[in-house]
Design an enzyme around this catalytic site. Structure first.
Site, PDB file in Angstrom:
ATOM      1  N   CYS A   2     -41.650  11.326  29.551  1.00 28.17           N
ATOM      2  CA  CYS A   2     -40.800  12.014  28.574  1.00 28.17           C
ATOM      3  C   CYS A   2     -40.474  13.438  29.038  1.00 28.17           C
ATOM      4  CB  CYS A   2     -41.521  12.134  27.238  1.00 28.17           C
ATOM      5  SG  CYS A   2     -42.295  10.643  26.676  1.00 28.17           S
ATOM      6  N   ARG A  27     -37.015  12.366  35.452  1.00 28.77           N
ATOM      7  CA  ARG A  27     -38.360  11.996  35.010  1.00 28.77           C
ATOM      8  C   ARG A  27     -38.421  10.564  34.507  1.00 28.77           C
ATOM      9  NH1 ARG A  27     -41.542  16.569  33.903  1.00 28.77           N
ATOM     10  NH2 ARG A  27     -42.714  15.511  32.303  1.00 28.77           N
ATOM     11  N   TRP A  75     -39.973   8.181  27.133  1.00 29.06           N
ATOM     12  CA  TRP A  75     -40.358   7.052  27.989  1.00 29.06           C
ATOM     13  C   TRP A  75     -41.430   6.327  27.186  1.00 29.06           C
ATOM     14  CZ3 TRP A  75     -44.697   5.266  30.768  1.00 29.06           C
ATOM     15  CH2 TRP A  75     -44.423   4.391  31.827  1.00 29.06           C
ATOM     16  N   ASN A 101     -44.654  14.811  24.218  1.00 32.93           N
ATOM     17  CA  ASN A 101     -44.908  14.020  25.434  1.00 32.93           C
ATOM     18  C   ASN A 101     -46.384  13.693  25.462  1.00 32.93           C
ATOM     19  OD1 ASN A 101     -42.343  14.643  26.135  1.00 32.93           O
ATOM     20  ND2 ASN A 101     -42.872  15.911  27.904  1.00 32.93           N
ATOM     21  N   GLY A 102     -46.738  12.500  25.915  1.00 35.81           N
ATOM     22  CA  GLY A 102     -48.157  12.181  26.057  1.00 35.81           C
ATOM     23  C   GLY A 102     -48.570  11.071  25.110  1.00 35.81           C
ATOM     24  N   GLU A 490     -45.277   1.710  52.664  1.00 33.75           N
ATOM     25  CA  GLU A 490     -44.338   2.647  52.043  1.00 33.75           C
ATOM     26  C   GLU A 490     -42.915   2.076  52.063  1.00 33.75           C
ATOM     27  OE1 GLU A 490     -44.433   5.036  50.160  1.00 33.75           O
ATOM     28  OE2 GLU A 490     -42.578   6.163  50.422  1.00 33.75           O
ATOM     29  N   LYS A 494     -40.644   1.354  48.726  1.00 33.64           N
ATOM     30  CA  LYS A 494     -39.304   1.928  48.525  1.00 33.64           C
ATOM     31  C   LYS A 494     -38.317   0.829  48.143  1.00 33.64           C
ATOM     32  CE  LYS A 494     -39.957   5.253  48.120  1.00 33.64           C
ATOM     33  NZ  LYS A 494     -41.138   6.030  48.310  1.00 33.64           N
ATOM     34  N   GLU A 497     -38.996  -0.449  44.518  1.00 33.83           N
ATOM     35  CA  GLU A 497     -38.708   0.541  43.478  1.00 33.83           C
ATOM     36  C   GLU A 497     -37.240   0.641  43.118  1.00 33.83           C
ATOM     37  OE1 GLU A 497     -41.153   4.529  43.569  1.00 33.83           O
ATOM     38  OE2 GLU A 497     -40.443   3.984  45.538  1.00 33.83           O
ATOM     39  N   HIS A 513     -53.185 -14.589  58.543  1.00 40.57           N
ATOM     40  CA  HIS A 513     -54.194 -14.945  57.540  1.00 40.57           C
ATOM     41  C   HIS A 513     -53.575 -15.252  56.185  1.00 40.57           C
ATOM     42  CE1 HIS A 513     -57.295 -13.873  60.404  1.00 40.57           C
ATOM     43  NE2 HIS A 513     -56.526 -12.836  60.702  1.00 40.57           N
ATOM     44  N   LYS A 612     -40.765   9.958  37.225  1.00 43.26           N
ATOM     45  CA  LYS A 612     -41.056  10.790  38.400  1.00 43.26           C
ATOM     46  C   LYS A 612     -42.479  11.324  38.383  1.00 43.26           C
ATOM     47  CE  LYS A 612     -40.067  12.861  42.217  1.00 43.26           C
ATOM     48  NZ  LYS A 612     -40.125  11.984  43.402  1.00 43.26           N
TER      49      LYS A 612
END
Ligand code: F6R
Length: 617
Positions: A2, A27, A75, A101-102, A490, A494, A497, A513, A612
């Site tokens: 948020c 964010r 969010w 927020n939170g 990584e 990417k 995402e 394997h 973010k």
């Protein structure tokens, strides 16, 4: 997560809040809302969706005047994203309004208590519980708003950044923080104040800001300034006004279509900024105050534990290779979210390195607190100056990457690796585990990395063509060995995402394997096969893929012949030392996922469901 934006002063609050939302869009959010007070009326408009949806609705539903305003991009945590659950929330009397927020963890027991006293609730949120708790305290104790907020927050378990005002006393806004960031911008003549989750919404108005610490609150009064207090005991805290070093260009797209593309292209400069003043090649030394001042701790450490999340965790894995290889210090790399909950063995002889771009990741912060409580020395590698993690650690080194706005981390990763490489080299020198010629060669090569990154970026058009061929794939594998195994992870992250294509990274030798069963003519496989570092072994892995008809995209060293013959496509990067190769091999993987996402018309800078900085667990 948020975002909060607020204003109290002589200007119209609406445009400041809306423009502020755009700066915080990175964010991640799913709804937006605003409360305005114009001296007579309190007006609230909120909606599920984007800021543009809020603007459209505001045009129809409210007059947009008022010198006091608080706004929120949400969010969702408690309650699905919908209009009712969006912030701001009102208290039962309709007098108090809040954005938050939170997460309030004990919201359910507080809610039951309030219900038993006759309070009713419109939404499923913990925030509506908090504003009614504040109202209840204010009435029961007959205290001012600031005092009521302080008493209520002492009953709350969880994390928050809040802004609250009372429509009967709108010249005053109360803010508080625990675990979620909150900055207060102070206008030139102290006659206007800005409230935001970070400083970006108010940069064009003021460079003076107060960052609240955890467990602090502030009462902001129009024309009368701000008073900061401890939430626990109401004691006054001296107000520390910081001068911001950020400028507007740094947080704008600068002609690029997306922040992510801008940030990929900023890497040569970001890496240079990160080693500037630390890497002194002519004198053959590395200077890092945080390391020098704590050299004994590092040299006497039984081991280094690295904690981080996501991309920063991948940088930690690269660091494991380089610390062990060069400085011969045992390293363990842990997901912060696992480490904090699994009763780890930590001693006073351990050094914990926490890596975080934002410096606000809740799990990383909790891992730091745990390690500190067991007596370990904690070192932070952060990008955001003054962030919670930077403040919570005993010492640290900043990555000078500049603001990273795109949700998918790019320049943060390569600058984290740069800082960690400098640290490993400095410690290796102090321990005598690296020869002076090797050390000098590393300095020379590291100094050449920005130019080589520029060269790697020149493959953009080839990468775009490859992206076009594979954009409709449903799965993708990324393989690498040694230093390039974390790069494979990584690269896969990417792609997942921002293009929502399923991708996995593996150490190339692990393929046999299990993952090899996935390979057929529809499976693209990105293989990092640079000259130094197990080249022949990786070539054998490529043969195995080829005989199963997988489509091979090789990331190779300039001038490579062998892989070129086997692979369907190759992307070249300049030659460097094996230990520095992640700084180059990462670049084409960033560009590949970027182009695939753009070709698929995805929201590159704000991918679905992602935020973010992850300030909740
Ligand atoms: C990936 C990404 C996330 C972050 C993770 C940690 O592109 O951005 O995986 O790396 O959320 O964030 P920080 O580094 O801010 O602690």
């Amino acid at each position: 997560m948020c975002g909060i934006v607020g204003y109290i002063g002589h200007r119209d609050a609406y445009p400041i809040v809306i423009e502020g939302f755009r700066r915080l869009e990175y964010r991640g959010y799913d709804s937006a809302g605003i409360a305005l007070f114009d001296g007579t009326d309190l007006k609230i408009c909120k909606t599920k969706g984007k800021v543009a949806d809020l603007e459209e609705r505001s045009d129809k539903e409210i007059t947009k005047t008022g010198n006091v305003g608080i706004g929120h991009t949400r969010w969702a945590t408690h309650g699905v994203p919908n209009d009712v659950n969006s912030h701001p929330h009102l208290s039962n009397s309709g007098d108090l309004v809040i954005i938050h927020n939170g997460i309030i963890e004990n919201y359910d027991s507080l809610k039951q208590e309030l219900i038993s006293r006759g309070y009713t609730f419109q939404s499923d949120t913990d925030t509506e519980v908090l504003i009614n708790l504040i109202e209840d305290v204010k009435k029961q104790e007959n205290v001012k708003l600031g005092h009521a907020v302080q008493i209520a927050l002492n009953q709350v378990i969880g994390a928050y950044a809040i802004a609250v005002f009372d429509k009967n006393k709108p010249e005053e806004v109360v803010v508080a923080r625990l675990g979620s960031p909150l900055a207060i911008g102070i206008g030139e003549n102290e006659d206007e104040f800005f409230i935001a989750s970070d400083a970006s919404p108010f940069l064009e108005y003021t460079k003076n800001a107060v960052y609240l610490e955890d467990e602090e609150m502030a009462v902001i009064r129009f024309h009368k300034g701000i008073k900061v207090r401890k939430i626990k005991d109401d004691s006054l805290v001296p107000t520390y006004v910081q001068e911001l070093q950020l400028n507007l260009e740094q947080i704008e797209k600068g002609g690029y279509e997306h922040f992510m593309l801008k940030e990929i292209h900023e890497q040569p400069k970001a890496i240079t900024d990160t080693y500037r003043g630390r890497l002194l090649r002519n004198e053959a030394i590395i200077k890092m105050a945080g390391v020098e001042d704590n050299m004994k701790k590092f040299l006497n450490a039984n081991r280094i534990i690295i904690v981080a999340c996501g991309t920063s965790w991948h940088a930690g894995l690269v660091a494991e290779y380089i610390f062990e290889d060069l400085a011969r210090i045992p390293v363990e790399v842990e997901y912060a979210s696992e480490f904090r909950y699994r009763n780890p063995v930590i001693t006073e002889n351990d050094v914990l390195i926490a890596i975080s771009q934002s410096g606000e990741t809740a799990d990383t912060l909790a891992a730091i607190k745990l390690a500190k409580s067991k007596g370990a020395f904690v070192f932070g590698v952060c990008n955001v100056v003054g962030s919670s993690i930077a403040r919570e650690t005993h010492a640290g080194a900043y990555t000078h990457a500049g603001p990273e706005i795109g949700v998918a981390s790019t320049k943060a990763f390569t600058t984290q690796i740069t800082v960690l490489t400098l640290m490993a080299l400095r410690l290796a020198r102090a321990k005598g585990t690296i020869s002076s010629s090797d050390f000098r060669q590393h300095l020379l090569e590291l100094e050449m990395i920005p130019k080589k990154v520029e060269k790697a970026l020149e493959s953009d058009s080839i990468i775009k063509q490859i992206a076009d061929i594979y954009k409709n794939s449903t799965n993708c594998l990324y393989l690498g060995r040694g230093y390039n195994f974390p790069v494979a992870l990584e690269g896969a992250l990417k792609l997942k995402e921002i293009s929502y294509i399923h991708a996995e990274g593996y150490p190339a030798a692990e393929m046999k394997h299990g993952p090899i069963a996935l390979i057929d003519e529809n499976m693209p496989i990105v293989v990092i096969a640079t000259k130094k570092g197990h080249y022949e072994k990786v070539v054998s892995n490529i043969q195995e893929i080829k005989s199963r008809k997988g489509k091979i995209i090789g990331i190779v060293t300039e001038g490579d012949v062998q892989v070129k013959e086997l692979a369907d496509h190759v992307i070249e990067v300049p030659e460097t030392l094996e230990s520095l190769s992640p700084l180059l091999t990462t670049i084409p993987l960033q560009l590949l996922s970027y182009h695939i996402a753009v070709l698929l018309n995805k929201n590159v800078d704000q991918p679905r469901n992602l935020a973010k900085s992850v300030t909740v667990e």
